[in-house]
Design a protein around this motif. Structure first.
Motif, PDB file in Angstrom:
ATOM      1  N   ARG A   4       0.863  -1.179   0.000  1.00  0.00           N
ATOM      2  CA  ARG A   4       0.000   0.000   0.000  1.00  0.00           C
ATOM      3  C   ARG A   4       0.891   1.217   0.000  1.00  0.00           C
ATOM      4  NH1 ARG A   4      -4.980  -0.582   4.202  1.00  0.00           N
ATOM      5  NH2 ARG A   4      -6.436  -1.202   2.611  1.00  0.00           N
ATOM      6  N   PRO A   5       0.390   2.346  -0.469  1.00  0.00           N
ATOM      7  CA  PRO A   5       1.198   3.567  -0.439  1.00  0.00           C
ATOM      8  C   PRO A   5       1.594   3.937   1.002  1.00  0.00           C
ATOM      9  CG  PRO A   5      -0.768   3.864  -1.787  1.00  0.00           C
ATOM     10  CD  PRO A   5      -0.901   2.548  -1.111  1.00  0.00           C
ATOM     11  N   ASP A   6       2.707   4.635   1.129  1.00  0.00           N
ATOM     12  CA  ASP A   6       3.222   4.993   2.457  1.00  0.00           C
ATOM     13  C   ASP A   6       2.213   5.770   3.294  1.00  0.00           C
ATOM     14  OD1 ASP A   6       5.611   3.704   2.055  1.00  0.00           O
ATOM     15  OD2 ASP A   6       6.681   5.507   1.410  1.00  0.00           O
ATOM     16  N   PRO A  37     -11.643  -5.880  11.753  1.00  0.00           N
ATOM     17  CA  PRO A  37     -10.246  -5.458  11.658  1.00  0.00           C
ATOM     18  C   PRO A  37      -9.610  -5.730  10.293  1.00  0.00           C
ATOM     19  CG  PRO A  37     -10.463  -7.337  13.155  1.00  0.00           C
ATOM     20  CD  PRO A  37     -11.832  -6.969  12.698  1.00  0.00           C
ATOM     21  N   GLN A  38     -10.316  -6.404   9.388  1.00  0.00           N
ATOM     22  CA  GLN A  38      -9.762  -6.733   8.082  1.00  0.00           C
ATOM     23  C   GLN A  38      -9.525  -5.505   7.203  1.00  0.00           C
ATOM     24  OE1 GLN A  38      -8.637  -9.813   7.412  1.00  0.00           O
ATOM     25  NE2 GLN A  38      -9.285 -10.271   9.503  1.00  0.00           N
ATOM     26  N   SER A  39     -10.015  -4.341   7.625  1.00  0.00           N
ATOM     27  CA  SER A  39      -9.741  -3.120   6.862  1.00  0.00           C
ATOM     28  C   SER A  39      -8.257  -2.783   6.877  1.00  0.00           C
ATOM     29  CB  SER A  39     -10.529  -1.945   7.441  1.00  0.00           C
ATOM     30  OG  SER A  39     -11.904  -2.143   7.242  1.00  0.00           O
ATOM     31  N   PHE A  40      -7.549  -3.297   7.882  1.00  0.00           N
ATOM     32  CA  PHE A  40      -6.117  -3.058   7.992  1.00  0.00           C
ATOM     33  C   PHE A  40      -5.373  -4.148   7.229  1.00  0.00           C
ATOM     34  CE2 PHE A  40      -8.033  -1.125  11.672  1.00  0.00           C
ATOM     35  CZ  PHE A  40      -7.368   0.086  11.778  1.00  0.00           C
ATOM     36  N   SER A  41      -4.350  -3.748   6.476  1.00  0.00           N
ATOM     37  CA  SER A  41      -3.595  -4.738   5.712  1.00  0.00           C
ATOM     38  C   SER A  41      -2.528  -5.402   6.574  1.00  0.00           C
ATOM     39  CB  SER A  41      -2.957  -4.084   4.484  1.00  0.00           C
ATOM     40  OG  SER A  41      -2.012  -3.108   4.879  1.00  0.00           O
ATOM     41  N   ASP A  42      -2.058  -4.725   7.604  1.00  0.00           N
ATOM     42  CA  ASP A  42      -1.021  -5.268   8.476  1.00  0.00           C
ATOM     43  C   ASP A  42      -1.667  -6.139   9.558  1.00  0.00           C
ATOM     44  OD1 ASP A  42       0.965  -5.709  10.431  1.00  0.00           O
ATOM     45  OD2 ASP A  42       1.962  -3.824   9.927  1.00  0.00           O
ATOM     46  N   PRO A  43      -1.289  -7.417   9.642  1.00  0.00           N
ATOM     47  CA  PRO A  43      -1.879  -8.295  10.662  1.00  0.00           C
ATOM     48  C   PRO A  43      -1.687  -7.779  12.086  1.00  0.00           C
ATOM     49  CG  PRO A  43      -0.662  -9.585   9.054  1.00  0.00           C
ATOM     50  CD  PRO A  43      -0.378  -8.148   8.760  1.00  0.00           C
ATOM     51  N   ALA A  44      -0.588  -7.086  12.356  1.00  0.00           N
ATOM     52  CA  ALA A  44      -0.368  -6.525  13.690  1.00  0.00           C
ATOM     53  C   ALA A  44      -1.432  -5.482  14.010  1.00  0.00           C
ATOM     54  CB  ALA A  44       1.025  -5.904  13.781  1.00  0.00           C
ATOM     55  N   HIS A  45      -1.763  -4.653  13.041  1.00  0.00           N
ATOM     56  CA  HIS A  45      -2.789  -3.629  13.267  1.00  0.00           C
ATOM     57  C   HIS A  45      -4.161  -4.266  13.416  1.00  0.00           C
ATOM     58  CE1 HIS A  45       0.185  -0.821  11.042  1.00  0.00           C
ATOM     59  NE2 HIS A  45       0.483  -0.926  12.309  1.00  0.00           N
ATOM     60  N   GLN A  46      -4.395  -5.354  12.709  1.00  0.00           N
ATOM     61  CA  GLN A  46      -5.659  -6.080  12.866  1.00  0.00           C
ATOM     62  C   GLN A  46      -5.805  -6.592  14.294  1.00  0.00           C
ATOM     63  OE1 GLN A  46      -5.622  -9.171   9.902  1.00  0.00           O
ATOM     64  NE2 GLN A  46      -5.770  -7.736   8.193  1.00  0.00           N
ATOM     65  N   GLN A 110      -8.883  -2.633  -1.460  1.00  0.00           N
ATOM     66  CA  GLN A 110      -8.093  -3.823  -1.163  1.00  0.00           C
ATOM     67  C   GLN A 110      -7.759  -4.526  -2.474  1.00  0.00           C
ATOM     68  OE1 GLN A 110      -7.020  -4.868   1.754  1.00  0.00           O
ATOM     69  NE2 GLN A 110      -8.066  -3.398   3.037  1.00  0.00           N
ATOM     70  N   PRO A 111      -6.572  -5.086  -2.580  1.00  0.00           N
ATOM     71  CA  PRO A 111      -6.241  -5.822  -3.797  1.00  0.00           C
ATOM     72  C   PRO A 111      -7.090  -7.088  -3.918  1.00  0.00           C
ATOM     73  CG  PRO A 111      -4.490  -6.012  -2.176  1.00  0.00           C
ATOM     74  CD  PRO A 111      -5.485  -5.053  -1.623  1.00  0.00           C
ATOM     75  N   VAL A 112      -7.424  -7.435  -5.138  1.00  0.00           N
ATOM     76  CA  VAL A 112      -8.232  -8.626  -5.392  1.00  0.00           C
ATOM     77  C   VAL A 112      -7.293  -9.809  -5.562  1.00  0.00           C
ATOM     78  CG1 VAL A 112      -9.869  -9.694  -6.974  1.00  0.00           C
ATOM     79  CG2 VAL A 112     -10.010  -7.251  -6.485  1.00  0.00           C
ATOM     80  N   THR A 113      -7.561 -10.871  -4.819  1.00  0.00           N
ATOM     81  CA  THR A 113      -6.718 -12.057  -4.910  1.00  0.00           C
ATOM     82  C   THR A 113      -7.582 -13.260  -5.255  1.00  0.00           C
ATOM     83  OG1 THR A 113      -6.949 -12.377  -2.554  1.00  0.00           O
ATOM     84  CG2 THR A 113      -4.986 -11.195  -3.285  1.00  0.00           C
ATOM     85  N   SER A 114      -7.967 -13.348  -6.520  1.00  0.00           N
ATOM     86  CA  SER A 114      -8.781 -14.463  -6.987  1.00  0.00           C
ATOM     87  C   SER A 114      -8.378 -14.795  -8.406  1.00  0.00           C
ATOM     88  CB  SER A 114     -10.267 -14.084  -6.939  1.00  0.00           C
ATOM     89  OG  SER A 114     -11.041 -15.039  -7.611  1.00  0.00           O
ATOM     90  N   GLU A 115      -8.356 -16.099  -8.705  1.00  0.00           N
ATOM     91  CA  GLU A 115      -8.019 -16.482 -10.078  1.00  0.00           C
ATOM     92  C   GLU A 115      -9.156 -16.138 -11.039  1.00  0.00           C
ATOM     93  OE1 GLU A 115      -9.822 -20.305  -8.349  1.00  0.00           O
ATOM     94  OE2 GLU A 115      -8.309 -18.926  -7.633  1.00  0.00           O
ATOM     95  N   HIS A 116     -10.338 -15.832 -10.513  1.00  0.00           N
ATOM     96  CA  HIS A 116     -11.482 -15.487 -11.345  1.00  0.00           C
ATOM     97  C   HIS A 116     -11.598 -13.983 -11.581  1.00  0.00           C
ATOM     98  CE1 HIS A 116     -12.759 -19.606 -10.989  1.00  0.00           C
ATOM     99  NE2 HIS A 116     -12.733 -19.506  -9.678  1.00  0.00           N
TER     100      HIS A 116
END
Length: 166
Positions: A4-6, A37-46, A110-116
């Motif tokens: 994600r951007p800084d 908490p899934q709005s955060f990309s960093d698991p620590a922040h979640q 959020q980036p999409v992570t699906s083969e479809h």
């Protein structure tokens, strides 16, 4: 962690940090982000966000010490970085900008992570061709039985209300 951007990553640090400093910040952030908490990309922040919400919901005081105790009890403190990281979060944030930072966290796609998954432009090209073909196809109009009126209006279109005045 996704790339994600800084400025978004800084907002992700600032939101839980502000929540550790102020109960009002907890209310402001949850109003915008919600309880997921899934709005955060960093698991620590979640994990920190979930812990803050858990303590707040139980009516417990929320600060770096109590959140660290909660995370330690759940064996998640090392994943976050311990008490030092929680302290660093409070140092890197302020309570005045929590709403702005929460919006940045929430509304960054959020980036999409699906083969479809497909790019919208790739899908729309074929769909737009279909739509343009439908609009170019002749629509069967219903003749009125009055030759002069049919010559002016090409008949009546199904599904429309035609008002004729003189």
């Amino acid at each position: 962690m996704t790339s994600r951007p800084d400025h978004i990553l800084q907002a992700e640090r600032a939101v839980p940090g502000a929540m550790l400093l102020s109960r009002d910040s907890i209310k402001a952030a949850t109003h915008i982000i919600g309880t997921d908490p899934q709005s955060f990309s960093d698991p620590a922040h979640q994990l920190v966000y979930a812990s803050v919400l858990r303590l707040h919901e139980q009516g417990e005081p929320v600060d770096a010490i109590t959140v660290n105790e909660d995370l330690t009890a759940r064996e998640e403190a090392k994943e976050v970085g311990g008490a030092r990281y929680l302290y660093d979060l409070t140092e890197a944030s302020d309570t005045k900008n929590v709403e702005r930072n929460a919006r940045q966290v929430t509304f960054f796609p959020q980036p999409v992570t699906s083969e479809h998954a497909q790019w919208l432009a790739d899908v729309l090209i074929g769909y737009l061709d279909v739509l343009e073909g439908v609009s170019k196809a002749p629509r069967p109009n219903v003749p009125t039985g009055f030759a002069d009126l049919d010559a002016l209006t090409t008949g009546l279109e199904p599904g429309t209300l035609t008002v004729i005045s003189g």
